[in-house]
Design an enzyme around this catalytic site. Structure first.
Site, PDB file in Angstrom:
ATOM      1  N   HIS A  72       0.699  -1.334   0.085  1.00  0.00           N
ATOM      2  CA  HIS A  72      -0.133  -0.076   0.053  1.00  0.00           C
ATOM      3  C   HIS A  72       0.889   1.185   0.037  1.00  0.00           C
ATOM      4  O   HIS A  72       1.351   1.610   1.093  1.00  0.00           O
ATOM      5  CB  HIS A  72      -1.007   0.068   1.439  1.00  0.00           C
ATOM      6  CG  HIS A  72      -1.878  -1.167   1.054  1.00  0.00           C
ATOM      7  ND1 HIS A  72      -2.685  -1.735   0.332  1.00  0.00           N
ATOM      8  CD2 HIS A  72      -2.004  -2.332   1.945  1.00  0.00           C
ATOM      9  CE1 HIS A  72      -3.522  -2.416   0.310  1.00  0.00           C
ATOM     10  NE2 HIS A  72      -2.844  -3.061   1.681  1.00  0.00           N
ATOM     11  N   ASP A  88      -8.475  -6.369   1.105  1.00  0.00           N
ATOM     12  CA  ASP A  88      -7.844  -5.950  -0.130  1.00  0.00           C
ATOM     13  C   ASP A  88      -8.286  -6.979  -1.148  1.00  0.00           C
ATOM     14  O   ASP A  88      -8.668  -6.358  -2.558  1.00  0.00           O
ATOM     15  CB  ASP A  88      -6.318  -6.382   0.060  1.00  0.00           C
ATOM     16  CG  ASP A  88      -5.547  -5.279   0.755  1.00  0.00           C
ATOM     17  OD1 ASP A  88      -4.588  -5.597   1.183  1.00  0.00           O
ATOM     18  OD2 ASP A  88      -5.927  -4.105   1.078  1.00  0.00           O
ATOM     19  N   ASP A 110      -8.249  -9.942   7.969  1.00  0.00           N
ATOM     20  CA  ASP A 110      -9.205  -8.918   7.550  1.00  0.00           C
ATOM     21  C   ASP A 110      -8.579  -8.217   6.568  1.00  0.00           C
ATOM     22  O   ASP A 110      -9.247  -7.907   5.530  1.00  0.00           O
ATOM     23  CB  ASP A 110      -9.366  -7.902   8.887  1.00  0.00           C
ATOM     24  CG  ASP A 110     -10.253  -7.045   8.604  1.00  0.00           C
ATOM     25  OD1 ASP A 110      -9.652  -5.931   7.897  1.00  0.00           O
ATOM     26  OD2 ASP A 110     -11.564  -6.796   8.995  1.00  0.00           O
ATOM     27  N   TYR A 111      -7.120  -7.837   6.655  1.00  0.00           N
ATOM     28  CA  TYR A 111      -6.431  -6.938   5.841  1.00  0.00           C
ATOM     29  C   TYR A 111      -6.555  -7.884   4.461  1.00  0.00           C
ATOM     30  O   TYR A 111      -6.669  -7.129   3.292  1.00  0.00           O
ATOM     31  CB  TYR A 111      -5.115  -6.791   6.191  1.00  0.00           C
ATOM     32  CG  TYR A 111      -4.881  -5.742   7.084  1.00  0.00           C
ATOM     33  CD1 TYR A 111      -3.363  -6.132   7.684  1.00  0.00           C
ATOM     34  CD2 TYR A 111      -5.698  -4.781   7.610  1.00  0.00           C
ATOM     35  CE1 TYR A 111      -3.072  -4.860   8.819  1.00  0.00           C
ATOM     36  CE2 TYR A 111      -5.234  -3.974   8.604  1.00  0.00           C
ATOM     37  CZ  TYR A 111      -3.980  -4.002   9.105  1.00  0.00           C
ATOM     38  OH  TYR A 111      -3.463  -3.058  10.142  1.00  0.00           O
ATOM     39  N   PHE A 129     -12.209  -6.011  11.557  1.00  0.00           N
ATOM     40  CA  PHE A 129     -12.951  -4.948  11.920  1.00  0.00           C
ATOM     41  C   PHE A 129     -14.410  -4.829  11.113  1.00  0.00           C
ATOM     42  O   PHE A 129     -14.401  -4.715   9.657  1.00  0.00           O
ATOM     43  CB  PHE A 129     -12.063  -3.672  11.094  1.00  0.00           C
ATOM     44  CG  PHE A 129     -10.744  -4.010  11.535  1.00  0.00           C
ATOM     45  CD1 PHE A 129      -9.937  -4.285  10.573  1.00  0.00           C
ATOM     46  CD2 PHE A 129     -10.418  -4.314  12.751  1.00  0.00           C
ATOM     47  CE1 PHE A 129      -8.371  -4.609  10.867  1.00  0.00           C
ATOM     48  CE2 PHE A 129      -9.100  -4.518  13.018  1.00  0.00           C
ATOM     49  CZ  PHE A 129      -8.151  -4.563  11.952  1.00  0.00           C
ATOM     50  N   ASP A 138     -16.903  -3.681   9.105  1.00  0.00           N
ATOM     51  CA  ASP A 138     -17.012  -2.370   8.343  1.00  0.00           C
ATOM     52  C   ASP A 138     -18.254  -2.953   7.161  1.00  0.00           C
ATOM     53  O   ASP A 138     -19.127  -3.668   7.504  1.00  0.00           O
ATOM     54  CB  ASP A 138     -15.863  -2.151   7.720  1.00  0.00           C
ATOM     55  CG  ASP A 138     -15.581  -3.115   6.365  1.00  0.00           C
ATOM     56  OD1 ASP A 138     -15.432  -2.966   5.339  1.00  0.00           O
ATOM     57  OD2 ASP A 138     -15.543  -4.239   6.692  1.00  0.00           O
TER      58      ASP A 138
HETATM   59  N1  LIG Z   1     -12.539  -4.656   7.709  1.00  0.00           N
HETATM   60  C1  LIG Z   1     -11.763  -3.489   7.126  1.00  0.00           C
HETATM   61  N2  LIG Z   1     -12.356  -2.388   6.988  1.00  0.00           N
HETATM   62  C2  LIG Z   1     -11.570  -1.496   6.297  1.00  0.00           C
HETATM   63  C3  LIG Z   1     -10.141  -1.624   6.237  1.00  0.00           C
HETATM   64  C4  LIG Z   1      -9.737  -0.385   5.757  1.00  0.00           C
HETATM   65  C5  LIG Z   1      -8.413   0.074   5.212  1.00  0.00           C
HETATM   66  N3  LIG Z   1      -7.247  -0.425   6.329  1.00  0.00           N
HETATM   67  C6  LIG Z   1      -6.224  -1.119   5.755  1.00  0.00           C
HETATM   68  C7  LIG Z   1      -6.243  -1.482   4.232  1.00  0.00           C
HETATM   69  C8  LIG Z   1      -5.093  -1.111   3.943  1.00  0.00           C
HETATM   70  C9  LIG Z   1      -4.254  -0.791   4.948  1.00  0.00           C
HETATM   71  O1  LIG Z   1      -3.546  -1.893   5.373  1.00  0.00           O
HETATM   72  C10 LIG Z   1      -5.158  -0.240   5.952  1.00  0.00           C
HETATM   73  O2  LIG Z   1      -4.599  -0.536   7.268  1.00  0.00           O
HETATM   74  C11 LIG Z   1     -10.839   0.622   5.585  1.00  0.00           C
HETATM   75  N4  LIG Z   1     -11.767  -0.211   6.140  1.00  0.00           N
HETATM   76  C12 LIG Z   1     -13.242   0.065   6.143  1.00  0.00           C
HETATM   77  O3  LIG Z   1     -13.793  -0.233   4.659  1.00  0.00           O
HETATM   78  C13 LIG Z   1     -15.029   0.731   4.302  1.00  0.00           C
HETATM   79  C14 LIG Z   1     -14.228   1.674   2.981  1.00  0.00           C
HETATM   80  O4  LIG Z   1     -14.152   0.677   2.013  1.00  0.00           O
HETATM   81  P1  LIG Z   1     -14.177   1.216   0.439  1.00  0.00           P
HETATM   82  O5  LIG Z   1     -15.616   1.995   0.382  1.00  0.00           O
HETATM   83  O6  LIG Z   1     -14.016   0.019  -0.317  1.00  0.00           O
HETATM   84  O7  LIG Z   1     -12.772   2.133   0.315  1.00  0.00           O
HETATM   85  C15 LIG Z   1     -14.954   1.720   5.509  1.00  0.00           C
HETATM   86  O8  LIG Z   1     -15.898   1.322   6.379  1.00  0.00           O
HETATM   87  C16 LIG Z   1     -13.674   1.693   6.243  1.00  0.00           C
HETATM   88  O9  LIG Z   1     -13.840   1.952   7.495  1.00  0.00           O
HETATM   89  C17 LIG Z   1      -9.791  -2.805   6.607  1.00  0.00           C
HETATM   90  O10 LIG Z   1      -8.440  -2.884   6.416  1.00  0.00           O
HETATM   91  N5  LIG Z   1     -10.608  -3.875   6.996  1.00  0.00           N
END
Ligand SMILES: Nc1nc2c(c(CN[C@H]3C=C[C@H](O)[C@@H]3O)cn2[C@@H]2O[C@H](COP(=O)(O)O)[C@@H](O)[C@H]2O)c(=O)[nH]1
Length: 341
Positions: free
Chosen positions: A53, A319, A314-315, A237, A239
């Site tokens: 990233h 991705d 999760d990551y 997480f 989301d």
């Molecule tokens: N479960 C989970 N949710 C995550 C992340 C990330 C980004 N973080 C990591 C990713 C790469 C780096 O390594 C960061 O550390 C964002 N989100 C959530 O997604 C939503 C946005 O989605 P889209 O509209 O498609 O961009 C929003 O609720 C956002 O809060 C994650 O990693 N896991």
């Protein structure tokens, strides 16, 4: 009054009482097998956070920790009403959407000499300045700009008052405990209190607090102040992307009624029964996938250089969802507009 159930306890309770969302055992195993093939690869390792990233900080210093703090303080609600009309941010010759549009805007501001990661700046930043910092290259602004402004002011003031203006001081207070850091964050910063009710019980997801701990662990490369002895107690997480990809992969299932509602683009309010079931079952589903994957690795006798935990799963799945957007077109994500995820 005792606190809410932990995210993991909450997820188990929700999964056991869910009506419109269910976990598919066969799907869980198939996802674990998909991940087994990746287990030794770069994606399921802590180093992937920087290596994969380009917008994430390269450094592992105090400035990088404060970058993570402001990014995760604003890490919520990027989805747009219509997929073809959304906020986009250009940076370094590339165009970013969703969560990455936030990271691109932060880096663009820093390049413009705006100290957006400094609490002394964002504690008193004005709404117009926030609009400028988070400006979109399209005519669609980033959602919830006013809330983002309010949260920046509130969070910056608290960081100055209680942690001498640096999140690294909060990290150091946790004495290398991920759980302690997560609780320090939710106790001190109101916008991180992702707590609601289900079947008469107070439950928590703490999505942004958990991802903040995870990203702090990642940016510090799991060393020094970021060497959390209990990092594997952090769950996925909850989301709006992970549920979508878990349904796509067949590990999670929605009732006909719920699927119809989501396909129509109906909003679900934060804390409503179906929204809580989606988030709770997704979280529990990833816990089951992790257990199954660790079993498969054990059986295969594969030696892992680092422990696979729910953060790395999760990551990877997040991705994966990014990279398979087109394949997932037919699977709706749930639309909740809130500051918690
Ligand atoms: N479960 C989970 N949710 C995550 C992340 C990330 C980004 N973080 C990591 C990713 C790469 C780096 O390594 C960061 O550390 C964002 N989100 C959530 O997604 C939503 C946005 O989605 P889209 O509209 O498609 O961009 C929003 O609720 C956002 O809060 C994650 O990693 N896991």
């Amino acid at each position: 009054m005792d606190g809410p159930l932990t995210p993991r306890e909450s997820a188990k309770f929700i999964a056991e009482n869910s009506r419109d969302v269910s976990i598919d055992g066969g799907g869980v195993r198939r996802v674990a097998e998909l991940l087994l093939a990746k287990a030794a690869g770069p994606e399921l390792r802590l180093g992937g956070w920087k290596a994969l990233h380009e917008l994430n900080p390269r450094a592992a210093d105090e400035a990088a920790v404060n970058w993570v703090f402001v990014a995760d303080t604003l890490n919520f609600s990027f989805w747009s009403e219509r997929e073809e009309r959304k906020c986009l941010v250009g940076f370094g010759g590339r165009t970013y959407s969703g969560y990455w549009s936030l990271c691109a805007a932060i880096n663009r501001a820093l390049d413009e000499g705006i100290p957006i990661t400094s609490a002394s700046y964002y504690a008193t930043v004005s709404l117009d300045q926030v609009r400028h910092i988070l400006r979109s290259d399209t005519d669609v602004p980033m959602p919830l700009i006013e809330e983002r402004h309010r949260i920046l002011n509130e969070t910056g003031k608290i960081l100055l008052e209680k942690f001498e203006g640096s999140f690294l001081n909060c990290v150091r207070k946790s004495e290398k405990s991920a759980q302690k850091l997560m609780h320090l964050v939710v106790e001190n910063f109101p916008s991180y209190r992702d707590v609601t009710e289900f079947e008469g019980k107070r439950i928590s997801f703490y999505k942004r607090a958990q991802i903040l701990v995870a990203d702090t662990w990642s940016v510090l490369e799991g060393e020094g102040d970021g060497c959390f002895k209990d990092i594997s107690s952090i769950t996925m997480f909850a989301d709006y992307r992970l549920p979508q990809v878990l349904v796509h992969l067949g590990a999670l299932k929605y009732s006909e009624e719920l699927l119809e509602k989501l396909l129509k683009g109906e909003m679900l309010s934060y804390g409503s029964r179906q929204e809580v079931e989606i988030r709770g079952c997704s979280l529990w589903c990833v816990e089951l996938i992790r257990d199954c994957l660790l079993e498969l690795i054990e059986k295969k006798g594969e030696k892992m250089s680092e422990e696979i935990n729910s953060i790395l799963l999760d990551y990877y799945l997040w991705d994966y969802a990014r990279d398979h957007r087109d394949d997932m077109k037919g699977i709706p994500f749930h639309r909740t507009r809130c500051i918690y995820y």
